[in-house]
Design an enzyme around this catalytic site. Structure first.
Site, PDB file in Angstrom:
ATOM      1  N   TYR A  18       1.190  -0.927  -0.129  1.00 30.61           N
ATOM      2  CA  TYR A  18      -0.077   0.255   0.100  1.00 30.61           C
ATOM      3  C   TYR A  18       0.985   1.597  -0.253  1.00 30.61           C
ATOM      4  CZ  TYR A  18      -3.121   3.512   1.683  1.00 30.61           C
ATOM      5  OH  TYR A  18      -3.739   4.834   1.480  1.00 30.61           O
ATOM      6  N   GLU A  40     -11.266   6.336   5.479  1.00 31.20           N
ATOM      7  CA  GLU A  40     -10.705   7.352   6.453  1.00 31.20           C
ATOM      8  C   GLU A  40     -11.501   8.083   7.355  1.00 31.20           C
ATOM      9  OE1 GLU A  40      -7.637   7.746   6.600  1.00 31.20           O
ATOM     10  OE2 GLU A  40      -7.189   7.661   4.182  1.00 31.20           O
ATOM     11  N   TRP A  48      -4.978   1.551  10.306  1.00 32.35           N
ATOM     12  CA  TRP A  48      -5.023   1.665   8.772  1.00 32.35           C
ATOM     13  C   TRP A  48      -5.039   0.166   8.157  1.00 32.35           C
ATOM     14  CZ3 TRP A  48      -8.430   3.919   5.205  1.00 32.35           C
ATOM     15  CH2 TRP A  48      -7.871   3.388   4.346  1.00 32.35           C
TER      16      TRP A  48
END
Length: 186
Positions: A18, A40, A48
Site C-alpha cells: 500500500y 478514512e 489503517w
C-alpha cells in the site's frame, strides 16, 4: 526490498505494498476519492491496516463506492451492512458513507464535482520531515465538505485522505517512492 527506506515500516506485505504502490499516488476520479474519504472515516479510532485488510469487503458492501448506487441505500442496506462481519460495523460510520455518497452526487449536480473540490487544495512544497495531523487547508476543506453534507470528515480525517490521494505528497524526503509520487502528481 529490505534495504529500502519507507515512511513507515511494517512486517505486513500488504501494508508495505500500500505504501509503495498506492499511498500518495494521485486519485482524481470521483469514485476513488469517495472511497478514500469513506474509508478514512471508517478508520477513525482504528488501525489503517484493519481497514486495508477489509477494503475488498467494503467495496463489495458499498457497491464499489459508486456514488449514485450508494446514495440510493436505505434502511435495509444499513441493516445489511451492520450484519457484515467483513467490514467495520458502526452504524454512524455506515450512515456517514451513505450521506457522503449523497453529498457527492449533490456536489456534482451543483457544478462542483468532488474531484474539483478536493484538488483545489493541492499543496506542493516543502518535503516533510515529519507529519502533521491536520493543516489549515484540511480544516477549510473539512468545513466545506461538512457544509455540503459530508459526515465523518473532520480535519484530521480529511488530511489523511489528502495524503492518501496525493493532494499533498507527504512521503518523507528519505522515502524511496517520494520522487515517483511527485512525478505522478505532475
Amino acid at each position: 526490498m529490505s534495504d529500502v527506506v519507507r515512511c513507515w515500516e511494517s512486517k505486513d506485505p500488504a501494508y508495505n505494498a500500500y505504501h509503495d504502490e498506492e499511498w500518495g499516488r494521485p486519485v482524481r476520479d470521483e469514485r476513488g476519492l469517495l472511497e478514500r474519504l469513506c474509508l478514512e472515516g471508517f478508520q477513525s479510532g482504528l488501525s489503517w491496516l484493519t481497514i486495508l485488510r477489509k477494503r475488498q469487503n467494503f467495496r463489495a458492501g458499498f457497491a464499489g463506492f459508486e456514488a449514485e448506487a450508494v446514495a440510493r441505500f436505505g434502511d435495509g442496506d444499513v441493516e445489511r451492512l451492520l450484519g457484515d462481519a467483513g467490514i467495520v460495523r458502526h452504524r454512524g460510520k455506515i450512515e456517514a458513507a451513505i450521506a457522503n455518497a449523497r453529498a457527492t452526487v449533490a456536489l456534482r449536480e451543483a457544478g462542483t464535482p468532488l474531484q474539483e473540490l478536493m484538488w483545489e487544495y493541492r499543496r506542493d512544497g516543502p518535503t516533510p520531515t515529519e507529519w502533521q495531523a491536520q493543516t489549515p487547508a484540511s480544516v477549510e476543506l473539512s468545513k466545506r465538505l461538512r457544509k455540503a453534507g459530508f459526515r465523518f470528515v473532520g480535519p484530521t480525517t480529511v488530511y489523511a485522505a489528502m495524503q492518501a490521494c496525493g493532494v499533498v505528497n507527504d512521503h518523507l524526503a528519505s522515502c524511496f517512492v517520494r520522487d515517483a509520487v511527485e512525478r505522478d502528481r505532475r
